[in-house]
Enzyme design. Sequence first.
Site, mmCIF file in Angstrom:
data_model
loop_
_atom_site.group_PDB
_atom_site.id
_atom_site.type_symbol
_atom_site.label_atom_id
_atom_site.label_comp_id
_atom_site.label_asym_id
_atom_site.label_seq_id
_atom_site.Cartn_x
_atom_site.Cartn_y
_atom_site.Cartn_z
ATOM 1 N N GLY A 1 -33.484 -24.720 40.779
ATOM 2 C CA GLY A 1 -33.323 -26.149 40.568
ATOM 3 C C GLY A 1 -33.011 -26.579 39.150
ATOM 4 O O GLY A 1 -32.903 -27.777 38.891
ATOM 5 N N GLU B 1 -35.962 -18.405 40.971
ATOM 6 C CA GLU B 1 -34.787 -18.049 41.791
ATOM 7 C C GLU B 1 -33.713 -19.128 41.670
ATOM 8 O O GLU B 1 -33.350 -19.755 42.665
ATOM 9 C CB GLU B 1 -35.194 -17.818 43.253
ATOM 10 C CG GLU B 1 -36.068 -18.919 43.822
ATOM 11 C CD GLU B 1 -36.370 -18.779 45.290
ATOM 12 O OE1 GLU B 1 -36.317 -17.669 45.831
ATOM 13 O OE2 GLU B 1 -36.669 -19.820 45.899
ATOM 14 N N GLY C 1 -29.948 -20.771 41.225
ATOM 15 C CA GLY C 1 -28.600 -20.453 41.691
ATOM 16 C C GLY C 1 -27.580 -21.102 40.773
ATOM 17 O O GLY C 1 -26.901 -20.469 39.989
ATOM 18 N N ARG C 2 -27.507 -22.439 40.855
ATOM 19 C CA ARG C 2 -26.524 -23.208 40.093
ATOM 20 C C ARG C 2 -26.529 -22.848 38.606
ATOM 21 O O ARG C 2 -25.471 -22.666 37.991
ATOM 22 C CB ARG C 2 -26.853 -24.705 40.245
ATOM 23 C CG ARG C 2 -25.828 -25.634 39.612
ATOM 24 C CD ARG C 2 -26.321 -27.095 39.662
ATOM 25 N NE ARG C 2 -26.708 -27.502 40.989
ATOM 26 C CZ ARG C 2 -25.866 -27.978 41.906
ATOM 27 N NH1 ARG C 2 -24.590 -28.123 41.616
ATOM 28 N NH2 ARG C 2 -26.299 -28.326 43.090
ATOM 29 N N CYS D 1 -4.825 -35.752 53.297
ATOM 30 C CA CYS D 1 -4.446 -37.084 53.746
ATOM 31 C C CYS D 1 -5.697 -37.909 53.987
ATOM 32 O O CYS D 1 -5.939 -38.365 55.108
ATOM 33 C CB CYS D 1 -3.619 -36.999 55.019
ATOM 34 S SG CYS D 1 -2.239 -35.878 54.834
ATOM 35 N N TYR E 1 -21.633 -23.527 43.940
ATOM 36 C CA TYR E 1 -21.437 -24.572 44.947
ATOM 37 C C TYR E 1 -20.032 -25.169 44.828
ATOM 38 O O TYR E 1 -19.851 -26.383 44.880
ATOM 39 C CB TYR E 1 -22.513 -25.665 44.827
ATOM 40 C CG TYR E 1 -23.926 -25.129 44.896
ATOM 41 C CD1 TYR E 1 -24.417 -24.578 46.069
ATOM 42 C CD2 TYR E 1 -24.766 -25.145 43.783
ATOM 43 C CE1 TYR E 1 -25.714 -24.080 46.146
ATOM 44 C CE2 TYR E 1 -26.059 -24.651 43.848
ATOM 45 C CZ TYR E 1 -26.526 -24.117 45.028
ATOM 46 O OH TYR E 1 -27.798 -23.620 45.102
HETATM 47 C C1 LIG Z 1 -30.868 -23.450 47.035
HETATM 48 C C2 LIG Z 1 -32.140 -22.761 46.742
HETATM 49 C C3 LIG Z 1 -32.371 -22.228 45.473
HETATM 50 C C4 LIG Z 1 -31.399 -22.382 44.332
HETATM 51 O O1 LIG Z 1 -31.295 -23.726 43.954
HETATM 52 P P1 LIG Z 1 -30.456 -24.152 42.654
HETATM 53 O O2 LIG Z 1 -30.575 -25.623 42.619
HETATM 54 O O3 LIG Z 1 -29.068 -23.659 42.860
HETATM 55 O O4 LIG Z 1 -31.113 -23.476 41.492
HETATM 56 C C5 LIG Z 1 -33.538 -21.548 45.265
HETATM 57 N N1 LIG Z 1 -34.460 -21.398 46.254
HETATM 58 C C6 LIG Z 1 -34.268 -21.913 47.477
HETATM 59 C C7 LIG Z 1 -35.312 -21.723 48.500
HETATM 60 C C8 LIG Z 1 -33.113 -22.604 47.765
HETATM 61 O O5 LIG Z 1 -32.938 -23.138 48.973
#
Ligand SMILES: *Cc1c(COP(=O)(O)O)cnc(C)c1O
Length: 409
Positions: free
Chosen positions: A239, A275, A277-278, A347, A376
């Site tokens: 997050g 954990e 991601g972004r 379109c 994403y």
């Molecule tokens: C999507 C997700 C993440 C990663 O979230 P980011 O906002 O990309 O850091 C981590 N843990 C869980 C359970 C998720 O669903």
Amino acid sequence: MTVPHTVPDHVVRRALELADGADDPISAFIYDLDALRERAAWLKLHLPPGVQLYYAIKANSEAPVLDALAPFVDGFEISSGGEIGRVLECGTRRGFIFSGPGKLDSELTRAMTHGVEMVHVEGLAEIGRLEALAARLGRRQDVLVRINPTLPPQLATKLSMAGAPTPFGVDEAELAEAVALVDASPHLTLRGFHVHAMSHQLDVARHMQLLDWYLGRWPAWRALAAKPDDVTCLNAGGGMGVDYLAGRQFDWPGLCRYLGERLAAMPDAPAIRFEPGRFVTAYCGYYVMQVLDLKHSHGRGFAVCRGGTHQFRLPVAQAHDHPVVHVPRGAGPRREAGRWTVVGQLCTPKDVLARDVDLPGLAVGDLLVLPLAGAYGYNISHADFLCHPRPLQVFLGARSHHTQVMEST
Ligand SMILES: *Cc1c(COP(=O)(O)O)cnc(C)c1O
């Protein structure tokens, strides 16, 4: 720290080469894997001792991206059977953990057959199913119970993943029941708890408060377990946000420093795992669109470009005007008047990537490069809409068995 919206020279060069070598104007994703490796090393460098970094592959699970990250991360977080496949194809094998609502029996079985480290159980029914499946495999499975906590009001605002009604995890009111169910399951071992409460967090102070709050609750959560000594892991989710507009970075070193001090002062501190991601992959990706047409409609200038939001949906998903970097290339007349709304080939009036961008001297044939497209981006898009061909994906600095250019059909 401020990150200006610039595009590195080697990415620009590659974009120009792609355009030079193509019959039609192009759209493409270019990923800078050396920059990704540098970023992963930087993320690791700041982690307090013992704190682990998993990468949530739903942000970008392309094989060259996972191969580049694997040496730096402790493992991968996955949320589907398809993502298990992505992890298994990775050249450097890494462990994985499994979250997500609506896990299928077949997915749980596949995860366990391939040695999933921990399953993050999202509800009471899932615990029962997992126990039955683990029993059938003759396996003991480590689990974290995912919690949707009841947060104090100052922390709960603006969270979308927890502290509010969501399909994720177990409410704290049900936590004792969930823990008892895991403890009563002979093939499951409770190892701790998982909380992924937010996405897009840009404010490091709020993130610190949230971690503080989890750590404050930790002893009470742990005390619910029949064997608290087995319960050592707190997965604090991801997050950490990316500021697409102002270019300010989330203060990762500051968060890590704070957490390190907080853990050192805590008796029986849990082993923390993040954990994100972004925050890992956003910065390494660039979406390149070539200008097809420049036109005016009712007083507004439109730059119509190859590709569109069916390939890069992020600006629409975030409801923002994505930053755009202009790379001159076209031979046509250059337009003095500066402001252009950047649209794609769809379109639909929703196919807008950025509104009223100041792009002096724009010409048909020029390239527009949209940075911060590594997470994403392509994978959340609806690439088959209107039956346009899929964009090229180019991986600069790929070292693995994977080809550097992947052209999807
Ligand atoms: C999507 C997700 C993440 C990663 O979230 P980011 O906002 O990309 O850091 C981590 N843990 C869980 C359970 C998720 O669903």
